[in-house]
Design an enzyme around this catalytic site. Structure first.
Site, PDB file in Angstrom:
ATOM      1  N   GLY A 127      28.598  62.926   7.646  1.00  0.00           N
ATOM      2  CA  GLY A 127      29.882  63.444   7.172  1.00  0.00           C
ATOM      3  C   GLY A 127      30.435  64.524   8.099  1.00  0.00           C
ATOM      4  N   GLN A 132      24.581  56.722  14.219  1.00  0.00           N
ATOM      5  CA  GLN A 132      24.791  57.761  15.238  1.00  0.00           C
ATOM      6  C   GLN A 132      25.404  59.047  14.663  1.00  0.00           C
ATOM      7  OE1 GLN A 132      26.546  56.002  18.788  1.00  0.00           O
ATOM      8  NE2 GLN A 132      24.499  55.279  19.360  1.00  0.00           N
ATOM      9  N   TYR A 154      16.404  56.595  29.379  1.00  0.00           N
ATOM     10  CA  TYR A 154      16.971  57.777  28.717  1.00  0.00           C
ATOM     11  C   TYR A 154      16.870  58.998  29.641  1.00  0.00           C
ATOM     12  CZ  TYR A 154      16.573  54.994  24.390  1.00  0.00           C
ATOM     13  OH  TYR A 154      16.662  54.016  23.438  1.00  0.00           O
TER      14      TYR A 154
HETATM   15  P1  NAP Z   1      21.105  57.759  14.991  1.00  0.00           P
HETATM   16  O1  NAP Z   1      19.683  58.023  14.928  1.00  0.00           O
HETATM   17  O2  NAP Z   1      21.736  56.926  13.944  1.00  0.00           O
HETATM   18  O3  NAP Z   1      21.940  59.108  15.078  1.00  0.00           O
HETATM   19  C1  NAP Z   1      21.474  60.250  15.750  1.00  0.00           C
HETATM   20  C2  NAP Z   1      22.394  61.408  15.462  1.00  0.00           C
HETATM   21  O4  NAP Z   1      22.486  61.592  14.059  1.00  0.00           O
HETATM   22  C3  NAP Z   1      21.882  62.741  15.989  1.00  0.00           C
HETATM   23  O5  NAP Z   1      22.202  62.934  17.335  1.00  0.00           O
HETATM   24  C4  NAP Z   1      22.569  63.715  15.067  1.00  0.00           C
HETATM   25  O6  NAP Z   1      23.924  63.896  15.382  1.00  0.00           O
HETATM   26  C5  NAP Z   1      22.647  62.960  13.766  1.00  0.00           C
HETATM   27  N1  NAP Z   1      21.609  63.387  12.840  1.00  0.00           N
HETATM   28  C6  NAP Z   1      20.280  63.130  12.912  1.00  0.00           C
HETATM   29  N2  NAP Z   1      19.662  63.663  11.857  1.00  0.00           N
HETATM   30  C7  NAP Z   1      20.597  64.290  11.124  1.00  0.00           C
HETATM   31  C8  NAP Z   1      20.576  65.037   9.911  1.00  0.00           C
HETATM   32  N3  NAP Z   1      19.447  65.216   9.228  1.00  0.00           N
HETATM   33  N4  NAP Z   1      21.740  65.555   9.453  1.00  0.00           N
HETATM   34  C9  NAP Z   1      22.895  65.364  10.115  1.00  0.00           C
HETATM   35  N5  NAP Z   1      22.995  64.662  11.269  1.00  0.00           N
HETATM   36  C10 NAP Z   1      21.847  64.125  11.745  1.00  0.00           C
HETATM   37  O7  NAP Z   1      21.501  57.048  16.373  1.00  0.00           O
HETATM   38  P2  NAP Z   1      20.786  56.807  17.775  1.00  0.00           P
HETATM   39  O8  NAP Z   1      20.396  58.098  18.391  1.00  0.00           O
HETATM   40  O9  NAP Z   1      21.680  55.872  18.494  1.00  0.00           O
HETATM   41  O10 NAP Z   1      19.476  55.970  17.415  1.00  0.00           O
HETATM   42  C11 NAP Z   1      18.202  56.590  17.217  1.00  0.00           C
HETATM   43  C12 NAP Z   1      17.214  56.286  18.320  1.00  0.00           C
HETATM   44  O11 NAP Z   1      17.109  54.868  18.483  1.00  0.00           O
HETATM   45  C13 NAP Z   1      17.591  56.788  19.715  1.00  0.00           C
HETATM   46  O12 NAP Z   1      17.278  58.153  19.907  1.00  0.00           O
HETATM   47  C14 NAP Z   1      16.769  55.863  20.586  1.00  0.00           C
HETATM   48  O13 NAP Z   1      15.418  56.310  20.625  1.00  0.00           O
HETATM   49  C15 NAP Z   1      16.848  54.547  19.828  1.00  0.00           C
HETATM   50  N6  NAP Z   1      17.918  53.625  20.320  1.00  0.00           N
HETATM   51  C16 NAP Z   1      17.521  52.441  20.872  1.00  0.00           C
HETATM   52  C17 NAP Z   1      18.459  51.554  21.341  1.00  0.00           C
HETATM   53  C18 NAP Z   1      17.994  50.249  21.959  1.00  0.00           C
HETATM   54  O14 NAP Z   1      18.800  49.543  22.596  1.00  0.00           O
HETATM   55  N7  NAP Z   1      16.741  49.906  21.783  1.00  0.00           N
HETATM   56  C19 NAP Z   1      19.829  51.831  21.254  1.00  0.00           C
HETATM   57  C20 NAP Z   1      20.203  53.030  20.656  1.00  0.00           C
HETATM   58  C21 NAP Z   1      19.236  53.927  20.184  1.00  0.00           C
HETATM   59  P3  NAP Z   1      24.493  65.164  16.193  1.00  0.00           P
HETATM   60  O15 NAP Z   1      24.161  64.807  17.579  1.00  0.00           O
HETATM   61  O16 NAP Z   1      25.937  65.119  15.908  1.00  0.00           O
HETATM   62  O17 NAP Z   1      23.774  66.366  15.720  1.00  0.00           O
END
Ligand code: NAP
Length: 331
Positions: free
Chosen positions: A206, A201, A58
């Site tokens: 919404g 993500q 990352y």
């Molecule tokens: P996620 O957690 O589903 O989505 C993150 C996004 O959701 C944020 O950037 C933000 O969007 C939005 N968000 C978060 N809280 C919110 C709220 N209270 N209200 C409105 N929008 C909100 O997706 P992800 O980042 O892909 O997954 C989470 C974590 O999992 C990552 O940070 C990483 O540590 C890990 N991950 C691991 C892998 C793996 O292969 N192991 C792959 C992917 C992710 P905006 O940016 O639009 O504000």
């Protein structure tokens, strides 16, 4: 806050994912930066979050540095998980990568060290030998995997000769394929599932729709295709209705659904402190079976099947091979 067992520790059922930190594909340096990330970490601590996830990949190490620095400003005990990128060939390379992660995080040991993806060309035995050495040297508290099938997870454990305490996988209302074998395996073997992308993500917020498709990391995600964004409107409406019953936001209902099973930790990423505060509060929402069934039905047309994970896995595996040949290096 609800707590979940992870190895021999108890951690908050809602953690914090930090892929966003230092990552240009999430707008780093454009619409958010160091100050926001620091506030996100401190808000997480203030909201009772005790589990933090990062990875050497990352921001090419920046995420680990930013998380480590923000945590050091507060004197609290938390569990920090990071991941080794699967192009580390051989046990010594895994140990060396862990030492670099430790330096970036400014910690004496890694509470949970995970293999980020399976690598079809590097024997798993070699990687697990590295993990064994790290456990023996107490540089790592416990070992986990990520994006592993149940079979490969069990094999990793046999090779390690001690528990591989968790598997970090995509799991959310629109990615329910882990319920077929991974979740039952975890329950049966008393292991934990770490659910990544639990908010699809940001789709469940919404904030995005056919007229406003996010760029960067999300442009690779099939969830953000224009057709799916239209279909997502029905789910958004159901999340809203159920949310009104709990005085909660749609994102909070989606997170409360993800951690319904007692051994799942959700790790939503965030770019703003208010997002983390809301996400942490979701751990206190109890959904009824009727409410869960209602939102599951609305999410059905949006399912990303196991096939999608396989496709992504195939793409990543190819990337792993290519980048392995080019030898990834970090600062
Ligand atoms: P996620 O957690 O589903 O989505 C993150 C996004 O959701 C944020 O950037 C933000 O969007 C939005 N968000 C978060 N809280 C919110 C709220 N209270 N209200 C409105 N929008 C909100 O997706 P992800 O980042 O892909 O997954 C989470 C974590 O999992 C990552 O940070 C990483 O540590 C890990 N991950 C691991 C892998 C793996 O292969 N192991 C792959 C992917 C992710 P905006 O940016 O639009 O504000």
């Amino acid at each position: 806050m609800k707590y979940v067992s992870l190895g021999d520790r108890r951690v908050s059922a809602i953690g914090l994912g930090t892929w966003q930190f230092g990552s240009p594909e999430w707008g780093w340096g454009r619409d958010f930066g160091s100050d926001d990330a620091r506030k996100v970490v401190h808000q997480a601590l203030d909201s009772g979050i005790t589990f933090f996830d990062t990875a050497e990949i990352y921001g090419r190490g920046r995420s680990e540095e930013i998380l480590g620095a923000a945590l050091r400003e507060r004197d609290v005990e938390v569990m920090v998980a990071t991941k080794v990128w699967p192009t580390r060939i051989g046990a010594s390379a895994v140990v060396a990568a862990a030492r670099r992660s430790l330096a970036r995080l400014q910690r004496a040991s890694l509470d949970l060290y995970q293999i980020h993806w399976p690598n079809p060309v590097v024997p798993l035995a070699w990687t697990m030998q590295g993990m064994r050495r790290l456990l023996d040297q107490r540089l790592v508290g416990s070992v986990g995997v990520s994006n592993f099938s149940a079979g490969r997870w069990a094999r990793a454990e046999t090779l390690l000769g001690s528990p591989v305490v968790s598997n970090q996988i995509p799991y959310s209302l629109v990615q329910r394929s882990p319920e077929r074998s991974l979740l039952p395996y975890a329950v049966q073997s008393k292991r934990a599932i770490i659910a990544y992308s639990p908010l699809a993500q940001g789709l469940f917020s919404g904030a995005y729709g056919p007229g406003y498709i996010p760029s960067g990391a999300r442009s690779w995600n099939p969830l953000f295709s224009a057709g799916r964004l239209v279909r997502a409107e029905a789910l958004a409406a159901e999340l809203q209705v159920v949310g009104e019953r709990h005085a909660a936001k749609p994102t909070q209902i989606a997170l409360a659904w993800t951690i319904r099973s007692g051994n799942v930790i959700a790790i939503p990423g965030a770019r703003r402190d208010w997002q983390v505060a809301e996400n942490a509060a979701a751990a206190d929402i109890e959904l009824s079976d009727e409410e869960a069934a209602r939102i599951e039905a609305a999410a059905l047309p949006l399912q990303l099947g196991g096939g999608s994970l396989l496709l992504r896995g195939g793409r990543i595996a190819r990337q792993v091979v290519e980048t392995g040949l080019r030898r990834w290096t970090y600062r």
